[in-house]
Motif scaffolding. Structure first.
Motif, PDB file in Angstrom:
ATOM      1  N   ILE A 152      -0.745   1.821   5.852  1.00 31.48           N
ATOM      2  CA  ILE A 152       0.624   1.442   6.196  1.00 31.48           C
ATOM      3  C   ILE A 152       0.794   1.383   7.714  1.00 31.48           C
ATOM      4  N   SER A 177       0.812  -1.213   0.000  1.00 30.03           N
ATOM      5  CA  SER A 177       0.000   0.000   0.000  1.00 30.03           C
ATOM      6  C   SER A 177       0.841   1.256   0.000  1.00 30.03           C
ATOM      7  N   ASP A 178       0.268   2.339  -0.539  1.00 26.86           N
ATOM      8  CA  ASP A 178       0.871   3.670  -0.435  1.00 26.86           C
ATOM      9  C   ASP A 178       0.070   4.545   0.513  1.00 26.86           C
ATOM     10  N   ARG A 189       1.867  -1.863   9.780  1.00 30.43           N
ATOM     11  CA  ARG A 189       3.054  -1.856  10.658  1.00 30.43           C
ATOM     12  C   ARG A 189       2.665  -2.273  12.086  1.00 30.43           C
TER      13      ARG A 189
END
Lengths: 270, 270, 270, 270, 270, 270
Positions: free
Chosen positions: C258, C252-253, C262
């Protein structure tokens, strides 16, 4: 006439059968005499192609017919260079052949053509009567008998496609339509060999179906369909079956419309 | 016939198996006898291609089949120039070969083709029966046995794509459909070698699935799928597994639809 | 086999490692034995390519793989003429080579291909098993071992792009998915050399991320990503850093996505 | 290495200056050692190209850079046939050269490329490491040192354009950003020769402007712009004028945005 | 300099007349000295082309001008292979000639160009200063005097067309505008030979019309139009008539706007 | 003048008949004397082409006319390489011929042309008067008598198509319109041979129809249509019939509009 070109553009030997509906023959003759281009308007299958064939025969001019479509480019009409082993050689397109020979050039369904194709006709339809061939640097003067004829179907809905006014005003226009009932029955009888009653019945069926135009039928049956149905009925196919296959099924894929059309067939040939 | 062309257009030696459902064989024969072009309508896999193969064999004519698609250009049908070391040489396309040989030319899924491809058929389907080849300046007269056959699936939704009425009216149309249940079971048995009960069960499954048309299933299973499932079941794959792989999964990617179809399979073969 | 073609289509010498998840090996073998084309459905990276490589090795057939895309034209598959100093010479495309050699021809992501590319497959997937090559006038009969295999990812949203039903019904379909957790951990360990705990942790991370499908993640992580993260962690890159670079960032951007990913990494490897 | 190809792909003689911001050098080295492809994400001008140049020098590999764009076709990457007087000769494209030489191949702004261009990368980024060249029938095995690197700017809004998930999952991704303030000031001073105060002022201006992202500024100023402004200020152009020309005017055409940016300049360099 | 190329890229012999409005000459000189690319922004006809001609003369560099448009492809800039009787020969495009000769290369209206054309400029505008020519496999290093200059009109509304930020940030930008009133009157007098009062009147008319920008006038009159009107008025055409033909009519086809502009003319020259 | 080019660009031997409506002849002469390009605006058939022919004759310059259209590419104007057996040879396009010979080059309906075609005109219409021919590397200086003339119809609605302001400001513009009533009657009488009363009646009919502009009629009848109707009426076609065919039918396909126009005809010629 260059004998090499005979296969594409030869005046017909035998008269193509055509029965005038009004003053269209006289009007076309005068347009030809005065070098006026002609635009034929009328529904699919009403006889536009036949009429042009008849007039070409009558005027003793070769006829070159071009079916227009989305991808018809100007070079398809004018010509192109072919690569040969000893260089390139120019090959005339059908319009260029017509201009050189003084033929009648007939562009069927001209509204389908691309703009670049239509624009090359402009200088041929005013006082200049020239065809500029940019690729060879030639400005071809039309031979005396050359005449441009275009046709289209004004009743068929095309999206975004239309002749530009600046093109339309370069033509004298004639409105053609299906022949009168009795006349159409004669044609059906003449072309298929059916008896008078069947031919009359088929035409009366066609007239009823043609009234469904604008009520879900995108186009009405042409004389061609009547002849096909008549032909099939002369060789062992039942008349109703022939009408289903040759008239109803080609006109629609819509189940309710097909049912309505079949009812019309059944009501006509009880 | 030119022996060089035999691989592409040879009359079949053995009869392609076909069992008529109505008067379609007689109708096709009369159309061929009277040089009328034919349009076959029907769902995917109902046997249109087989029927044409059968008729070509019956009439003793070579058959040339062309699968139409978005990018099929007129030159793909008619032919093109190839550059050789000593100049260019003309190469006939499949339509031109059919016209020269008097073959039956079959355009499968004709609505997929581009307009320029369809328009080249016009002069072949009226009284002229000619194929104008602009690039060679030839006006090819169709050999006597030449016949044009096109097909499409009227139930499959295509956006913005349709045959123009002026094209449709050039054909006699025949509506084909899946065979009757008993007949279809015979076909499945004949082609896969399964027993009668399994073949009947598969056809009864197909009939139930075909009722889901217009309820989320974009197209219904063809006889071909039944034969594939039957074939797999004869070599150690469980019948349900065979149906999942050969019938359910090819029909949909939609999880809820797949579940519904699997339930139908499970309910049929308890 | 023509030795000139060996580089493109040679049966693998060593067995490509593949561990079956169900009856897919048997099903594929029967399809090959009965000349049925196969369609593989499944998410990115679930092992479709490996499975085909394994089956080609198992069946002793050469394998020719074609990655499909928007601009893949029919001539890219079939072949084209090349201009040589002494004329033009025909060059087979990869599909034609497969048909001649009796190879397995694998079209990866077939839904990406243009319609003209897909349509050329039709006559190869029914009883005819021919590839018509219009440009050479050849009707190529498939060699006995030839089999067509296509794949696509049904979960990935494509706009307006889909296989037509008339194409889908020409294949037996198999649904593939990611391997079971324990099996996937074995693969990760086998390919990267990490210890059992790390491999298990990575798979458990993947399972959590895969549940985010349909919640903003356009596609879920494949086994390939787990192997990449594992590989990096074996050579001095911290495990979390390896997961950020090899798993999170490729997926993903979107900053919020993100962060969520994480967090999942950090929660898995405390 | 083939000396003919040296101009396009030569390992740099002198070290390209690069100062690491995190563990990106180590991560890239491990990816290269394990033949993993790398994807660099980051804003315009943050140093992606420099980083790749540095890594190529560090790893002693030649570097081949390809700027991607809308019209980049697969054949631009792979190669094409050129016509010569004695036939055609194959000419490798830049990707093929990189694969043969074991070079690092860097595709800048890869999201701009067409799908067919991206798809040819797939078989190079998995265990196969091959480049299939359909036109020559060659399946090129990548030389050991070959590595694929791609980059794009995730913050720049592209309509409808994105890498497909099945492509993204073939790369280990690294997020790059502008250098930290002090580090960026050092770069500006090093490249332009301005004093420390000016360099610090320019960076502090950049940091303020970068906060306008998402408030009407489509992209924020890169270090490159700061260096250009600094350079102009060292040769007689006033510092504010230099900022107007090298920073403000390249960023926007919108009068109100330009006024706001000029106010920031004036407020920074009173 | 290669004498064969002199016609396209020769340093002007006589000084092109240009009167600076600000520090644009100095700024351009410094950009040239430091190999920074330049972007000129300003309305149609404000003198961008003249300014570049002047600077090329001043810097003693050849000037190569390229008018950009929708169909300008990268190969139009870089070059292409021409087929000769003894093989193909490479022909440099105008950008390649400029790079080899160290010329100033001016791309007028650069936003009109296609993306592939713009992207080839990237490696020329950073520290690399190279032009990669994929077709010849050459990586051309720019000669020392080479400088890239682009221009566009930020006030003209283009739909969907814009330079990408990653391109814009490669240039130092200068904003040009119409000259001050007195200066503009001098230009009009100098170029057309009218008296001072007429020149002043024309400029005062232009200033009033330029205030209509954003009130229905898509672009305001350039100095060029004033000179044309002045020129016509010196040879027997009435001053108002000259303004109607040279200023009003080129600016609009909208009847109400034309009336308003004619009123301004009549009010200026009573 | 090169005699080879005479057919395309020869000064007319006999004066083309043209009667000025205002100061357009004088204005055009001064533009020619001062090398100013000219833009003619006016409705279809108002005499723009005739006017240019007349001016070319009057000024003793050859005339080269180019009909613009959607697919007119820059190379159609400038020229192209032709492959010959001993290499390629450059062939000038019509614009290049005009530039070399100092001819008047007339681009009819210039708004139809593509942008790349229009942009090549720019350097010909300012102080440079050059035609850059990128493919030959030539910068052609226009011969002294060269003048560019373009025309379009501002009343015809084109979607999204317009000349860019930066192009428009390169021309002096003249507004042409239909001739005054008496004058138009003289033209009709002169060209067709009808009597004065008929000519006056036709013009009065035209004036009434022209008032329908903006009430459903996309364009109004030109003098050309009146002449066609008059011509047909002199050779046995009734005057009303002639008006229906030559005026009403070319203007519209809309039944209600046709009825309204026919009523106007019937009301004019009772």
């Amino acid at each position: 006439m260059n004998p090499d070109l005979r296969p594409l553009a030869e005046a017909s030997a035998s008269e193509p059968w055509y029965q005038p509906a009004g003053n269209e023959v006289e009007l076309f003759e005068q347009c030809h005499a005065h070098q006026l281009a002609v635009m034929l308007k009328g529904p699919t299958g009403c006889g536009k192609t036949r009429f042009v064939e008849h007039m070409a025969w009558r005027l003793g001019r070769p006829l070159i017919t071009i079916a227009c479509h989305d991808d018809l480019a100007a070079s398809d009409l004018i010509g192109r260079y072919l690569i040969q082993h000893d260089g390139t050689v120019w090959q005339d397109g059908p319009l260029t052949r017509a201009v050189r020979q003084g033929a009648i050039c007939y562009l069927d369904e001209v509204v389908e053509a691309r703009q670049d194709t239509v624009v090359v006709l402009h200088a041929l339809t005013d006082h200049r009567r020239i065809l500029p061939i940019d690729k060879t640097g030639e400005n071809l003067q039309a031979a005396p008998g050359f005449q441009l004829v275009v046709s289209y179907n004004p009743g068929y809905q095309r999206m975004l496609k239309d002749l530009k006014p600046s093109t339309r005003q370069r033509f004298v226009a004639m409105d053609l339509d299906f022949p009168a009932a009795e006349h159409e029955a004669n044609i059906v009888r003449h072309e298929s060999g059916v008896d008078h009653a069947t031919a009359t019945g088929l035409v009366s069926l066609a007239l009823r179906i043609r009234q469904l135009k604008d009520r879900g039928l995108s186009e009405v049956p042409s004389t061609r369909l009547l002849i096909a149905a008549a032909t099939l009925s002369t060789c062992g196919i039942g008349l109703r079956e022939a009408c289903y296959a040759a008239i109803v099924s080609p006109l629609s894929d819509e189940p309710s419309m097909i049912d309505a059309l079949r009812d019309l067939v059944d009501g006509t040939f009880i």
